[in-house]
Design a protein around this motif. Structure first.
Motif, short mmCIF file in Angstrom:
data_model
loop_
_atom_site.label_atom_id
_atom_site.label_comp_id
_atom_site.label_asym_id
_atom_site.label_seq_id
_atom_site.Cartn_x
_atom_site.Cartn_y
_atom_site.Cartn_z
N GLN A 33 -7.58 -1.85 -3.38
CA GLN A 33 -8.07 -0.47 -3.82
C GLN A 33 -9.20 -0.53 -4.86
N HIS A 38 -11.80 2.85 -6.02
CA HIS A 38 -10.92 3.81 -6.14
C HIS A 38 -10.65 4.04 -7.78
N GLN A 42 -6.85 8.13 -7.32
CA GLN A 42 -7.20 7.65 -6.01
C GLN A 42 -5.94 6.90 -5.32
N GLU A 46 -3.21 7.02 -2.84
CA GLU A 46 -3.49 6.40 -1.42
C GLU A 46 -2.00 5.48 -1.27
#
Length: 91
Positions: A33, A38, A42, A46
């Motif tokens: 990630q 991100h 985020q 996710e």
């Protein structure tokens, strides 16, 4: 559209990096990630976890890998990939 984290390394390269670094499945997700650029929010969205949980995972990951921030972690992953040297970063 393929994002940065998926296009930088192939799936087999990611698996090799994770193995060399001795990462848990959740730690693997966190690093991937981060490579996607991100934010904590985020990542939480996710992975369907709280932002505070993301931050706790990241802090433990930083400690495990002996890094202080996202930039150092990204550089370490790149070094592990290109040098295949994790001897100083395993628990």
């Amino acid at each position: 559209m393929e994002d940065f984290g998926d296009s930088l390394f192939t799936r087999s390269q990611w698996e090799a990096i994770h193995d060399r670094m001795g990462l848990s499945p959740r730690q693997q997700q966190m690093i991937e990630q981060l490579f996607r650029g991100h934010s904590d929010k985020q990542i939480a969205t996710e992975l369907d976890i709280a932002i505070s949980t993301v931050r706790a995972h990241l802090q433990r990951l930083y400690a495990k890998l002996n890094v202080h921030d996202r930039t150092e972690m990204v550089l370490l992953v790149m070094r592990v990939h290109f040098n295949h040297d994790t001897s100083h970063h395993r628990i």
